[in-house]
Design a protein around this motif. Structure first.
Motif, PDB file in Angstrom:
ATOM      1  N   VAL A 161      -9.148  -0.652   7.811  1.00 65.40           N
ATOM      2  CA  VAL A 161      -7.747  -0.921   8.132  1.00 65.40           C
ATOM      3  C   VAL A 161      -6.889   0.182   7.523  1.00 65.40           C
ATOM      4  O   VAL A 161      -7.305   0.863   6.580  1.00 65.40           O
ATOM      5  CB  VAL A 161      -7.293  -2.300   7.605  1.00 65.40           C
ATOM      6  CG1 VAL A 161      -8.049  -3.416   8.301  1.00 65.40           C
ATOM      7  CG2 VAL A 161      -7.499  -2.396   6.092  1.00 65.40           C
ATOM      8  N   ASN A 162      -5.707   0.366   8.069  1.00 63.73           N
ATOM      9  CA  ASN A 162      -4.789   1.369   7.520  1.00 63.73           C
ATOM     10  C   ASN A 162      -3.381   0.803   7.466  1.00 63.73           C
ATOM     11  O   ASN A 162      -3.131  -0.337   7.882  1.00 63.73           O
ATOM     12  CB  ASN A 162      -4.837   2.664   8.333  1.00 63.73           C
ATOM     13  CG  ASN A 162      -4.284   2.497   9.740  1.00 63.73           C
ATOM     14  OD1 ASN A 162      -4.096   1.390  10.237  1.00 63.73           O
ATOM     15  ND2 ASN A 162      -4.034   3.601  10.421  1.00 63.73           N
ATOM     16  N   VAL A 163      -2.446   1.584   6.941  1.00 65.30           N
ATOM     17  CA  VAL A 163      -1.046   1.161   6.897  1.00 65.30           C
ATOM     18  C   VAL A 163      -0.286   1.869   8.005  1.00 65.30           C
ATOM     19  O   VAL A 163      -0.599   3.003   8.354  1.00 65.30           O
ATOM     20  CB  VAL A 163      -0.413   1.445   5.517  1.00 65.30           C
ATOM     21  CG1 VAL A 163      -1.041   0.570   4.453  1.00 65.30           C
ATOM     22  CG2 VAL A 163      -0.544   2.908   5.127  1.00 65.30           C
ATOM     23  N   ARG A 164       0.721   1.183   8.536  1.00 67.41           N
ATOM     24  CA  ARG A 164       1.418   1.701   9.710  1.00 67.41           C
ATOM     25  C   ARG A 164       2.926   1.442   9.609  1.00 67.41           C
ATOM     26  O   ARG A 164       3.348   0.434   9.037  1.00 67.41           O
ATOM     27  CB  ARG A 164       0.883   1.037  10.982  1.00 67.41           C
ATOM     28  CG  ARG A 164      -0.626   1.211  11.137  1.00 67.41           C
ATOM     29  CD  ARG A 164      -1.177   0.477  12.337  1.00 67.41           C
ATOM     30  NE  ARG A 164      -2.649   0.523  12.338  1.00 67.41           N
ATOM     31  CZ  ARG A 164      -3.408  -0.037  13.267  1.00 67.41           C
ATOM     32  NH1 ARG A 164      -2.854  -0.685  14.272  1.00 67.41           N
ATOM     33  NH2 ARG A 164      -4.726   0.062  13.186  1.00 67.41           N
ATOM     34  N   ASN A 165       3.680   2.363  10.167  1.00 65.20           N
ATOM     35  CA  ASN A 165       5.134   2.188  10.303  1.00 65.20           C
ATOM     36  C   ASN A 165       5.800   1.873   8.966  1.00 65.20           C
ATOM     37  O   ASN A 165       6.700   1.037   8.883  1.00 65.20           O
ATOM     38  CB  ASN A 165       5.447   1.065  11.312  1.00 65.20           C
ATOM     39  CG  ASN A 165       4.753   1.276  12.636  1.00 65.20           C
ATOM     40  OD1 ASN A 165       4.391   2.389  12.998  1.00 65.20           O
ATOM     41  ND2 ASN A 165       4.560   0.206  13.377  1.00 65.20           N
TER      42      ASN A 165
END
Length: 315
Positions: free
Chosen positions: A90-94
């Motif tokens: 998973v990653n971080v977004r916006n």
């Protein structure tokens, strides 16, 4: 009990709240490649900002269930190996409100020729002037009425577009390079390069996008145009850009990323001492608000996975 290891906590200089489930937490300021396996030996969840996790690492970590990337880019994680081994990524977004601000900081500094004017003051040119001003070539160019080309139509690209429109710029979103079909609200890649006064790169680094701006692409740009890259360093050929700046093929460049980070082996761009080139050390994403949002999203991603409703899935 989940065992969580943050391999490079030092890059996230804000508090992290503890996850809402039973766990053991271990964090390190940074981790060398040869220490990854040892530090993740008992971990079920790994958090990494920029520390690479390779197929070789994963082969020795059969208990690992989740890699939570504390960034948007995931090119430092072997995604194919994760799929094969059943590891979720998973990653971080916006999350970074500061990247669009940094983009326009570079654009404005270049378009207003701020480095050259600052140097003129330091050298005493204004103090010695017979008139009330000192003008340095080239003359600053207005953003109002200029064309802003954006490669990378995500949240950051949209935010940069909104700022551009606030300055009175015409915005063109580029279609993928070599695309056979043109999507709505996109402009052919080469046409964007040929028309833009300012070109901004904000797309992720993939095999498709790697090296997409080279000598041929720079030649398509108007000589008065500037290029800003706050995406990934590998998107462009640094030697070709250095040559274009030296020869005046484009008017300037602002970069927050390089192909190698940190650039211990140097870069053709770091050797240039020019007022129309600004390089910052991968700091566009950093601000108090951005980091607080990132920290909360990292923990939220981990909680979502453990509690059975994963979000921001990459793999």
């Amino acid at each position: 009990m989940e065992r969580i290891v943050f391999l490079d906590r030092g890059g996230i200089s804000v508090p992290l709240r503890p996850p809402c489930f039973p766990h053991h937490w271990q964090e390190y300021p940074d981790t060398r490649p040869e220490d990854v396996v040892g530090r993740l030996a008992d971990a079920t969840i790994a958090i990494t900002d920029q520390v690479a996790i390779s197929a070789e690492h994963l082969a020795e970590l059969p208990q690992l269930r989740l890699i939570a990337v504390a960034a948007t880019g995931v090119d430092h994680v072997d995604l194919d190996a994760c799929r094969h081994q059943g590891v979720t990524v998973v990653n971080v977004r916006n999350w970074s409100v500061s990247v669009p601000e940094h983009v326009f900081s570079l654009i404005l500094a270049l378009r207003r020729n701020l480095l050259a004017y600052h140097e003129a003051i330091r050298e005493g040119a204004w103090q010695r002037s017979e008139g009330y001003l000192v003008q340095v070539e080239p003359m600053p160019r207005s953003l109002s009425g200029a064309t802003l080309g954006i490669i990378g139509v995500g949240a950051l690209g949209s935010a940069v577009a909104a700022l551009g429109k606030a300055f009175g710029m015409e915005v063109l979103f580029a279609e993928r390079k070599g695309a056979a079909e043109l999507r709505p609200d996109r402009t052919p890649f080469e046409e964007v390069l040929a028309k833009c006064d300012v070109l901004v790169l904000l797309c992720p680094l993939t095999e498709e996008s790697r090296g997409m701006i080279g000598a041929a692409e720079l030649e398509l740009m108007p000589r008065h145009a500037i290029l800003v890259n706050c995406g990934r360093g590998g998107l462009l050929d640094e030697a070709a850009l250095a040559q274009a700046l030296e020869e005046g093929a484009i008017a300037g460049a602002g970069l927050d990323v390089l192909t190698q980070e940190p650039p211990r082996d140097g870069s053709p761009l770091l050797d240039l001492k020019r007022p129309n080139l600004i390089v910052t050390p991968h700091v566009a994403w950093i601000s108090d608000r951005s980091l607080a949002t990132l920290a909360e999203q990292v923990i939220g991603n981990v909680e979502g996975f453990v509690l059975g409703h994963p979000r921001n899935l990459v793999v």
